[in-house]
Design a protein around this motif. Sequence first.
Motif, PDB file in Angstrom:
ATOM      1  N   ASP A 322       7.534   1.422  -3.424  1.00 57.27           N
ATOM      2  CA  ASP A 322       6.898   1.995  -2.223  1.00 57.27           C
ATOM      3  C   ASP A 322       5.407   1.676  -2.194  1.00 57.27           C
ATOM      4  OD1 ASP A 322       9.330   3.044  -1.485  1.00 57.27           O
ATOM      5  OD2 ASP A 322       8.926   5.051  -2.324  1.00 57.27           O
ATOM      6  N   ALA A 323       4.746   1.741  -3.358  1.00 59.40           N
ATOM      7  CA  ALA A 323       3.314   1.439  -3.408  1.00 59.40           C
ATOM      8  C   ALA A 323       3.062  -0.033  -3.078  1.00 59.40           C
ATOM      9  CB  ALA A 323       2.760   1.777  -4.792  1.00 59.40           C
ATOM     10  N   VAL A 324       3.909  -0.925  -3.586  1.00 54.94           N
ATOM     11  CA  VAL A 324       3.769  -2.358  -3.286  1.00 54.94           C
ATOM     12  C   VAL A 324       3.978  -2.614  -1.793  1.00 54.94           C
ATOM     13  CG1 VAL A 324       4.757  -4.640  -3.691  1.00 54.94           C
ATOM     14  CG2 VAL A 324       4.387  -3.083  -5.626  1.00 54.94           C
ATOM     15  N   ASP A 325       4.988  -1.963  -1.215  1.00 57.28           N
ATOM     16  CA  ASP A 325       5.234  -2.120   0.224  1.00 57.28           C
ATOM     17  C   ASP A 325       4.041  -1.646   1.041  1.00 57.28           C
ATOM     18  OD1 ASP A 325       7.707  -3.169  -0.311  1.00 57.28           O
ATOM     19  OD2 ASP A 325       8.782  -1.258  -0.054  1.00 57.28           O
ATOM     20  N   LEU A 326       3.412  -0.543   0.576  1.00 62.09           N
ATOM     21  CA  LEU A 326       2.261   0.005   1.307  1.00 62.09           C
ATOM     22  C   LEU A 326       1.127  -1.011   1.413  1.00 62.09           C
ATOM     23  CD1 LEU A 326       0.818   2.473   2.612  1.00 62.09           C
ATOM     24  CD2 LEU A 326       0.070   3.095   0.297  1.00 62.09           C
ATOM     25  N   TYR A 327       0.921  -1.784   0.320  1.00 68.88           N
ATOM     26  CA  TYR A 327      -0.202  -2.718   0.303  1.00 68.88           C
ATOM     27  C   TYR A 327       0.202  -4.142   0.687  1.00 68.88           C
ATOM     28  CZ  TYR A 327      -3.315   0.733  -1.718  1.00 68.88           C
ATOM     29  OH  TYR A 327      -4.114   1.833  -1.900  1.00 68.88           O
TER      30      TYR A 327
END
Length: 462
Positions: A322-327
């Motif tokens: 989720d964090a990778v998708d956010l950035y």
Amino acid sequence: MRAISDYTKSSSFVVSVFFIILLMAGVGFNTYTLTVASDDLLVRETQAAIQADLGGFRSLYNGSGRQAVEQAIDERISNKANDFLYYFKDKNSTYLAGNLAQWPSENIALFSNGVLDIQVSLGQKYSQQGNPAMAQKERAMAMVIEFTNGDSLLVARSLQDIEFAVALAQTSSWVLIVIVFVIAITSLGVSYYVVSRINNIADTAGDIITTGNLSDRLYIESQWDDLSKLALVLNQLLDKIESSVKAITSVSDNIAHDLRTPLTRLKGHIEDLKDSKERAELIEECDNLHGIFNSLLRISDIENSNKISGFSNIMLDEILGDAVDLYSPLVEAKNITLTFETDIILLFVGDKDLLFQSFANVLDNAIKFTPENGQIAVELKQQDVAVVFSVDDSGLGVSEENIVNLTQRFYREDDSRTTNGNGLGLALVSAIVSLHGGKIWFENSHIPPQSGLRCAFSLVSA
């Protein structure tokens, strides 16, 4: 954090072994002395003394006759320093001189050829002794010489003092050996106790350094030994440090908390300004200050409260995804090549929101300092009982002398002053990692040519 990992290499053990060696050397010397002062040696010396005395009497008898021998025996008996025993008789066994009550006739054995082991009765002449059978009995070594006219002289020497000296030496030797053995065991025990206590102190200090929990104290099991007194002083020092840190934290927290309200009012007044450009810039600055204060309060809350109420079973790989998708939009905007590799981690017990925040902060830093067309590698791996998260970038990196400062609050390297940020992101990550029993570290990036920075931290499931 073991202060002494190998007991046998500790100074306490080395000193104990040194003293044990010295004591063993003393035992060896004592054993040698006992051997030299053995029964056989003393007996040989006694035999030699008797033979020398007999030789003197033979010469005296041959030169001056019986009367001279009697006179010489009386003179020697009167000398209290002389410990020889005599019985001088004629060929008819008539007593002539000496300090023995009677001529030995029973309990006679041989030490060697011509040397007798006898029981003697002590006393001056029959006429002065009364009943010879009542005289004191002693074991003695004796030799007999017969002169030309049939006279006989028995010269003896008591073995009582020799036997006592040998027995005393043997007893002393065994007592010394037992004492050395007790000292050796005690020394090793004391050295092991000292090493254990030092390691306990070091382990507790290491836990305090690792977790940042200043409320931990050194265990004190007694009051008599010096290490316990040292632990007591260190606990008092920790009390003082904890009190000072709490006071400093309280001041900074109160400032951060109290300034939020004036900032909110200021932002409201700014929003009423007509100049839209100026208004937007001022509002952005207010939001930045709000972000700083909120970050400070959140770091303080994590470090001081040690809250685990938000812990639950989570999937770390999903949170990181989720964090990778956010950035992803920022990555695409700078045309950065991002690789994402993760192990299958079934379940992890931790705070989902805080861990997401830590992943996001590290990713944000990497993207911020990676130039366009650069590379970023993200990994999440299982290592024994811990999970290790790492992010490598191909940016300019951080100098070695400044790497240790990256988790300090408000720290920003000179080269990064022109970029957005307040220097609290990695400090927050460090607090979150400590809450989850892990540690954070930095090194050169693994991406060739290894000019960038690698940020990694471990997490331990609660």
